[in-house]
Structures are given as C-alpha cells and as structure tokens.
Design an enzyme around this catalytic site. Structure first.
Site, PDB file in Angstrom:
ATOM      1  N   ILE A   6       0.841  -1.193   0.000  1.00 23.84           N
ATOM      2  CA  ILE A   6       0.000   0.000   0.000  1.00 23.84           C
ATOM      3  C   ILE A   6       0.878   1.246   0.000  1.00 23.84           C
ATOM      4  O   ILE A   6       1.724   1.409   0.884  1.00 23.84           O
ATOM      5  CB  ILE A   6      -0.931   0.049   1.228  1.00 23.84           C
ATOM      6  CG1 ILE A   6      -1.772  -1.230   1.297  1.00 23.84           C
ATOM      7  CG2 ILE A   6      -1.830   1.280   1.189  1.00 23.84           C
ATOM      8  CD1 ILE A   6      -2.618  -1.337   2.559  1.00 23.84           C
ATOM      9  N   THR A   7       0.691   2.136  -0.975  1.00 20.41           N
ATOM     10  CA  THR A   7       1.435   3.390  -0.994  1.00 20.41           C
ATOM     11  C   THR A   7       0.715   4.439  -0.150  1.00 20.41           C
ATOM     12  O   THR A   7      -0.496   4.389   0.033  1.00 20.41           O
ATOM     13  CB  THR A   7       1.619   3.923  -2.427  1.00 20.41           C
ATOM     14  OG1 THR A   7       0.346   4.322  -2.960  1.00 20.41           O
ATOM     15  CG2 THR A   7       2.248   2.870  -3.334  1.00 20.41           C
ATOM     16  N   GLY A   8       1.499   5.380   0.377  1.00 14.18           N
ATOM     17  CA  GLY A   8       0.911   6.411   1.226  1.00 14.18           C
ATOM     18  C   GLY A   8       0.264   5.815   2.455  1.00 14.18           C
ATOM     19  O   GLY A   8      -0.792   6.265   2.915  1.00 14.18           O
ATOM     20  N   ASN A  10       1.194   5.708   5.629  1.00 10.69           N
ATOM     21  CA  ASN A  10       1.481   6.217   6.971  1.00 10.69           C
ATOM     22  C   ASN A  10       0.376   7.114   7.536  1.00 10.69           C
ATOM     23  O   ASN A  10       0.413   7.462   8.720  1.00 10.69           O
ATOM     24  CB  ASN A  10       2.805   6.984   6.987  1.00 10.69           C
ATOM     25  CG  ASN A  10       2.773   8.211   6.098  1.00 10.69           C
ATOM     26  OD1 ASN A  10       2.903   8.082   4.886  1.00 10.69           O
ATOM     27  ND2 ASN A  10       2.597   9.395   6.673  1.00 10.69           N
ATOM     28  N   GLY A  12      -3.992   8.877   6.917  1.00 10.10           N
ATOM     29  CA  GLY A  12      -5.246   8.964   6.177  1.00 10.10           C
ATOM     30  C   GLY A  12      -5.785   7.629   5.719  1.00 10.10           C
ATOM     31  O   GLY A  12      -5.799   6.637   6.456  1.00 10.10           O
ATOM     32  N   TYR A 162      -4.269  18.497 -11.207  1.00 11.94           N
ATOM     33  CA  TYR A 162      -4.849  17.383 -10.455  1.00 11.94           C
ATOM     34  C   TYR A 162      -5.814  16.582 -11.320  1.00 11.94           C
ATOM     35  O   TYR A 162      -5.795  15.349 -11.319  1.00 11.94           O
ATOM     36  CB  TYR A 162      -5.568  17.909  -9.214  1.00 11.94           C
ATOM     37  CG  TYR A 162      -5.994  16.814  -8.265  1.00 11.94           C
ATOM     38  CD1 TYR A 162      -5.046  16.072  -7.569  1.00 11.94           C
ATOM     39  CD2 TYR A 162      -7.341  16.518  -8.074  1.00 11.94           C
ATOM     40  CE1 TYR A 162      -5.433  15.056  -6.703  1.00 11.94           C
ATOM     41  CE2 TYR A 162      -7.734  15.510  -7.201  1.00 11.94           C
ATOM     42  CZ  TYR A 162      -6.772  14.783  -6.516  1.00 11.94           C
ATOM     43  OH  TYR A 162      -7.155  13.780  -5.660  1.00 11.94           O
TER      44      TYR A 162
END
Length: 277
Positions: A6-8, A10, A12, A162
């Site tokens: 899983i990326t990100g 750490n 949310g 974005y």
C-alpha cells in the site's frame, strides 16, 4: 498469508486500509516517503491490530530511483504479492517538480505509481488472485491529458494538474487491463469521495489547512474514504468487475476522456519513456 502493498500508508486512507487489511490476516507492506512518520504509523498498526502483520518500506514516489530501490527491496523479500493499492496522492497549489523534473501531480499520482506497478507485476502475477487497486478521483471528469505539455510548463493551475493526474490513473488502468487480459490479475479503480486528510496541505507553510477546516464537517473520515479500496481488496464478489471504476462499492461510469483507447495507449507509451521502463 496474503501480502498487500500500500502506498501512502502512513496516514489517512492508507493507514486505515493498512490496519483493516492486517486485521483481515494479511501481511501489509506499508510504503511511506518519510521514515519518522512511517515508523509511527507502523507502531500504531502493531498496537491496534489483532491479526496479521505489517512492515515499513521507504519509498518516495517523487523519485524514480527511490521507487526502483523500494521495488527491489519488496521483490527480494517476496516472490508473490496478492494486492497492490496505489493510494498515495498529492495536490500542488503551485507548480512544483519531482526529483526527475516531472510536474509534481502527474509525477507522483501517475508516473510514480506507473513505474512501481510495472516493477511489481512479476510478483503480482504469482498470486492466484492478484489485484491492482488504483485510487483515482471524480476530478478525472474535468481532466485532460495535455499531450503537447503534460508537465504543464505553461498555464499551470492546481485543478488542471490534479484533474490530469486523476484522468491518467484511469487511462493507465484501462491500458493495463487490456494488457493483463486472460491473466490472473484484476485491475480496479475508484473514487474515495471527499476525505479529510492532509492531502494538499503544505507542511512548511500550512497552505490548504483553511480549506480543510471550512469543509471538514462534510468530509468523510479516512476510514470511510478507504472503504471501497478495502472492499475491492477483500471481496469475493468482484471477480467479474475487472477494469471497472467504483464509487461507494458500486460501479460507476467514467468520463468520455477516460474511455479513450487512443489516449490510454499514448499515455502508456509516454509513461514508459518518462520512467525509462
């Protein structure tokens, strides 16, 4: 034991997803660009989980060299990956560049995940039910792939950048689905909804916090935002939904731009050149 990357992871939605998947009995490889924040998140997972296991791997998606190093580390440890969740994302109110000179939003949100996914594909192919889950956004509906200036050297604004990056998530998934046809790997994309995280907040200046404070009452929690990704990772009811885009666990239509086979192939070829794949 199934293995999820899983990326990100750490904070949310990534943290919420990591905790749930660990508690489902998986071993979760948590990717984080910051060692201190990543270690704190891993410590919290170990305190709160009642099942499974987790570990931290450092990976800055704004650096191709870092992505290659992280992928090598994962591939050395594991011959098989069952779930890859491309969750990490950035919003850049002002134009910034990655270490490789890419516009930050397309660099992290698309190109970083493009390279990581391709480097981990051999391991994912070893799973009997490999799943690649790409977190996109409803922002893809106003996105365009600016073929002549993808890094937005001219006329940059945060919405333009974005929207393009989130459209690229779907175009990448479209071409990846085509290339993985008749394999044991499924590709899914999703819109998590408006989630209260630090996405778009400049940690140095605090830029973006005011927006979060204004809209916080209508934001979902990270756990609520992670729900569809968790569902796609664990459900035995999505095997016939390969290549679909999900909102609140249900399939939804994407924009006309996201359906373009030509743009999907052009983006893939461009991405290969950018990442030296």
């Amino acid at each position: 034991m199934k293995i999820a990357v899983i990326t990100g992871a750490n904070a949310g939605m990534g943290f919420a997803t990591s905790l749930i998947l660990a508690n489902s009995g998986m071993h979760v490889v948590m990717l984080s660009r910051n060692e201190e924040r990543g270690q704190k998140a891993l410590d919290q997972i170990n305190i709160r989980k009642k099942n499974g296991s987790a570990e931290l791997v450092l990976c800055n998606l704004a650096s191709l060299a870092d992505i290659r190093k992280a992928a090598d580390e994962i591939n050395t440890r594991y011959e098989r990956i069952d779930v890859l969740i491309n969750n990490a994302g950035v919003v850049s109110p002002k134009r910034e560049e990655t270490q490789d000179g890419f516009e930050m939003q397309i660099g992290v949100n698309h190109l970083g995940h493009f390279l990581l996914t391709n480097l981990l594909l051999p391991a994912i192919s070893q799973s009997k039910d490999g799943r690649i889950i790409i977190v996109s956004s409803g922002a893809h509906k106003w996105g365009r792939f600016y073929k002549e200036d993808p890094h937005l050297h001219e006329g940059y604004n945060v919405m333009k950048g974005y929207g393009q990056s989130k459209l690229c998530n779907l175009l990448f998934a479209k071409e990846l689905t085509t290339r993985l046809k008749d394999t044991n790997i499924s590709v899914f994309t999703l819109h998590p909804g408006a989630v209260s995280t630090e996405l778009g907040v400049d940690r140095k200046t605090g830029l973006g916090k005011a927006v979060h404070n204004v809209f916080r009452p209508i934001f979902q929690t990270p756990r609520e935002g992670a729900d569809t990704a968790i569902y796609l990772a664990l459900s035995n009811k999505v095997s016939d939904k390969q290549g679909h885009y999900f909102v609140n666990r249900k399939t939804e239509k994407t924009s006309v731009q996201a359906k373009s086979n030509g743009d999907a192939l052009r983006l893939w070829n461009w991405s290969e050149k950018q990442t030296l794949l």
